[in-house]
Design a protein around this motif. Structure first.
Motif, PDB file in Angstrom:
ATOM      1  N   ARG A  37      45.861  21.238   9.002  1.00 15.94           N
ATOM      2  CA  ARG A  37      46.962  21.896   8.276  1.00 15.94           C
ATOM      3  C   ARG A  37      46.736  21.970   6.789  1.00 15.94           C
ATOM      4  O   ARG A  37      46.962  23.001   6.167  1.00 15.94           O
ATOM      5  N   GLU A  38      46.292  20.850   6.209  1.00 16.88           N
ATOM      6  CA  GLU A  38      46.140  20.852   4.742  1.00 16.88           C
ATOM      7  C   GLU A  38      45.024  21.792   4.286  1.00 16.88           C
ATOM      8  O   GLU A  38      45.040  22.281   3.164  1.00 16.88           O
ATOM      9  N   GLN A  39      44.087  22.042   5.182  1.00 17.76           N
ATOM     10  CA  GLN A  39      42.956  22.905   4.811  1.00 17.76           C
ATOM     11  C   GLN A  39      43.195  24.361   5.206  1.00 17.76           C
ATOM     12  O   GLN A  39      42.377  25.218   4.903  1.00 17.76           O
ATOM     13  N   GLY A  40      44.270  24.663   5.902  1.00 20.09           N
ATOM     14  CA  GLY A  40      44.489  26.034   6.382  1.00 20.09           C
ATOM     15  C   GLY A  40      43.377  26.429   7.343  1.00 20.09           C
ATOM     16  O   GLY A  40      42.811  27.522   7.262  1.00 20.09           O
ATOM     17  N   ALA A  41      43.038  25.499   8.253  1.00 21.79           N
ATOM     18  CA  ALA A  41      41.863  25.722   9.096  1.00 21.79           C
ATOM     19  C   ALA A  41      42.139  25.347  10.554  1.00 21.79           C
ATOM     20  O   ALA A  41      43.167  24.737  10.879  1.00 21.79           O
ATOM     21  N   ILE A  42      41.201  25.720  11.415  1.00 22.27           N
ATOM     22  CA  ILE A  42      41.254  25.391  12.842  1.00 22.27           C
ATOM     23  C   ILE A  42      39.857  24.951  13.269  1.00 22.27           C
ATOM     24  O   ILE A  42      38.858  25.504  12.782  1.00 22.27           O
ATOM     25  N   ILE A  43      39.790  23.950  14.150  1.00 25.62           N
ATOM     26  CA  ILE A  43      38.525  23.665  14.846  1.00 25.62           C
ATOM     27  C   ILE A  43      38.783  23.963  16.312  1.00 25.62           C
ATOM     28  O   ILE A  43      39.791  23.508  16.872  1.00 25.62           O
ATOM     29  N   ASN A  44      37.910  24.783  16.924  1.00 24.52           N
ATOM     30  CA  ASN A  44      38.094  25.038  18.358  1.00 24.52           C
ATOM     31  C   ASN A  44      36.780  24.885  19.101  1.00 24.52           C
ATOM     32  O   ASN A  44      35.706  25.172  18.576  1.00 24.52           O
ATOM     33  N   ARG A  45      36.901  24.383  20.321  1.00 20.70           N
ATOM     34  CA  ARG A  45      35.749  24.329  21.228  1.00 20.70           C
ATOM     35  C   ARG A  45      36.205  24.819  22.600  1.00 20.70           C
ATOM     36  O   ARG A  45      36.033  24.135  23.614  1.00 20.70           O
ATOM     37  N   MET A  46      36.844  25.996  22.591  1.00 16.11           N
ATOM     38  CA  MET A  46      37.390  26.558  23.829  1.00 16.11           C
ATOM     39  C   MET A  46      36.307  26.763  24.899  1.00 16.11           C
ATOM     40  O   MET A  46      36.518  26.464  26.059  1.00 16.11           O
ATOM     41  N   GLY A  47      35.158  27.321  24.482  1.00 18.64           N
ATOM     42  CA  GLY A  47      34.068  27.526  25.449  1.00 18.64           C
ATOM     43  C   GLY A  47      34.277  28.722  26.354  1.00 18.64           C
ATOM     44  O   GLY A  47      33.998  28.649  27.566  1.00 18.64           O
ATOM     45  N   PHE A  48      34.764  29.831  25.787  1.00 22.34           N
ATOM     46  CA  PHE A  48      34.930  31.082  26.554  1.00 22.34           C
ATOM     47  C   PHE A  48      35.749  30.897  27.831  1.00 22.34           C
ATOM     48  O   PHE A  48      35.363  31.353  28.910  1.00 22.34           O
ATOM     49  N   ASN A  49      36.876  30.201  27.718  1.00 20.67           N
ATOM     50  CA  ASN A  49      37.807  30.170  28.860  1.00 20.67           C
ATOM     51  C   ASN A  49      38.342  31.581  29.039  1.00 20.67           C
ATOM     52  O   ASN A  49      38.845  32.192  28.097  1.00 20.67           O
ATOM     53  N   ASN A  50      38.160  32.147  30.215  1.00 21.76           N
ATOM     54  CA  ASN A  50      38.698  33.501  30.452  1.00 21.76           C
ATOM     55  C   ASN A  50      38.684  33.822  31.929  1.00 21.76           C
ATOM     56  O   ASN A  50      38.004  33.172  32.722  1.00 21.76           O
ATOM     57  N   ALA A  51      39.444  34.851  32.279  1.00 27.61           N
ATOM     58  CA  ALA A  51      39.643  35.187  33.693  1.00 27.61           C
ATOM     59  C   ALA A  51      38.554  36.105  34.247  1.00 27.61           C
ATOM     60  O   ALA A  51      38.640  36.548  35.395  1.00 27.61           O
ATOM     61  N   GLY A  52      37.534  36.377  33.412  1.00 27.09           N
ATOM     62  CA  GLY A  52      36.403  37.174  33.886  1.00 27.09           C
ATOM     63  C   GLY A  52      36.613  38.672  33.670  1.00 27.09           C
ATOM     64  O   GLY A  52      37.728  39.151  33.430  1.00 27.09           O
ATOM     65  N   ALA A  53      35.493  39.396  33.773  1.00 29.31           N
ATOM     66  CA  ALA A  53      35.492  40.816  33.415  1.00 29.31           C
ATOM     67  C   ALA A  53      36.397  41.662  34.324  1.00 29.31           C
ATOM     68  O   ALA A  53      37.099  42.553  33.848  1.00 29.31           O
TER      69      ALA A  53
END
Ligand SMILES: Cc1cc2nc3c(=O)[nH]c(=O)nc-3n(C[C@H](O)[C@H](O)[C@H](O)COP(=O)(O)O)c2cc1C
Length: 347
Positions: A110-126
């Protein structure tokens, strides 16, 4: 309106888990896009002066787009298209559905106005993404589709895996983004190497050349690249005729306090701005105007958007800025560009 979001709504939303809030935002957008008055209200509230331009043969009503990763399954695109954006980049979509990394996998700094993400391409597919777009298209603004690699596919088999996803998604995109720069898929970034990149992109361009409509391609690069890989990517882009998106998130933790060192994933938002801008400026310098370039990384307001356009970006994308600035950010940026007499570059 932006003030209201930052002072009130954000305080409330930030009390909850980031991924949960994101899922809620997508669900709300999906519900809202079924209600014409909600879309009309969104359009009215975010209406800004058109700043038209043409990039890679596509006409945009303004240069500010939604970055990939926000609507991974292409399911809220109609509502999102009513928030003032000049374009949306949907996905990243992989050929087969996959769950992504274990949760928690998104963190707010929050203090940095930032996000760290390691989602890893979670998705329902093409196929699921295609089914969604079948219902939602046509949209009033251009749509890019970001394509990535399934986690269980080896780097050697990557070209086939990307091509399979592209084949399914091709009818639905105005442009395609080849995502080789997520830090959250093992070895993905090794695809930046000159020869590997050629073997990945050429079959995709060949596929496009064989279709009725030949769509443009952009390769999204990492901000942590070695100079020689950037040089190779830029000259390949000029040779084969694709654009570059500079940049994805960074694995560097130089610009944030030490306690975030141990959080694996990609850092985005304000601390990414400088690293990403350095890469954008170098990309623009190396390409000398021969290829279209999008800028992504640390755009939090009008000033940081204009900065990217001045450094050589033809189009600019936002993600973290929306989380911190809210849905009126696009209008704020466009008003700022209009006030500063921004004019698109001529290619
Ligand atoms: C939660 C999250 C998920 C993301 N997912 C993707 C993705 O699926 N594909 C992609 O190309 N970029 C993804 N990104 C990166 C963004 O598209 C963008 O390039 C990056 O966050 C830098 O821009 P920003 O500083 O405006 O956030 C993601 C970013 C975040 C914060």
């Amino acid at each position: 309106m932006g003030f209201l979001y930052r002072k009130l709504i954000r305080q409330l939303l930030f009390r909850f888990n980031p991924e949960l809030m994101h899922d809620l935002a997508i669900k709300s957008a999906k519900a809202a896009q079924k209600l014409p008055p909600a879309g009309m209200a969104a359009r009215l509230l975010t209406k800004a002066k058109d700043l038209p331009l043409t990039v890679a043969g596509i006409k945009f009503r303004n240069p500010i787009g939604l970055a990939a990763g926000f609507d991974k399954n292409c399911e809220a695109a109609r509502f999102l298209s009513q928030l003032g954006f000049g374009f949306l980049e949907l996905g990243t979509v992989t050929f087969r559905p996959q769950p992504g990394n274990p949760k928690p996998r998104v963190f707010r700094l929050r203090e940095q106005g930032a996000i760290i993400n390691r989602m890893g391409f979670n998705n329902a597919g093409a196929w699921e993404a295609a089914r969604s777009l079948e219902r939602l298209l046509p949209l009033p603004i251009p749509v890019g589709i970001s394509i990535g690699k399934n986690a269980d596919c080896s780097i050697e088999d990557a070209p086939k895996n990307y091509l399979e996803a592209l084949r399914v998604m091709y009818p639905y995109g105005d442009y395609f983004a080849v995502n080789i720069s997520s830090p959250n898929t093992l070895q993905l970034r090794s695809l930046h190497g000159g020869d590997k990149l050629r073997r990945l992109v050429e079959p995709m361009l060949d596929h496009a050349a064989g279709q009725k409509q030949r769509r443009p391609f952009f390769v999204k690069i990492a901000p942590d690249l070695e100079e020689r890989d950037l040089e190779a990517a830029t000259s390949l882009a000029a040779e084969l005729g694709f654009g570059l998106i500079a940049t994805n998130t960074t694995v560097s933790r130089q610009a944030v306090p030490a306690r975030w060192q141990s959080y694996e994933g990609g850092l985005s938002g304000r601390p990414l701005r400088e690293i990403s801008n350095a890469m954008l400026a170098r990309t623009a310098e190396l390409s000398g105007g021969r290829i279209p370039i999008m800028g992504s990384g640390g755009v939090m307001d009008g000033e940081t958007a204009l900065e990217k356009l001045r450094l050589g970006a033809d189009l600019v994308q936002v993600y973290s800025g929306l989380i911190y600035g809210g849905p009126f950010l696009v209008k704020e940026i466009l008003d700022y560009l209009a006030r500063h007499n921004w004019q698109p570059r001529r290619h």
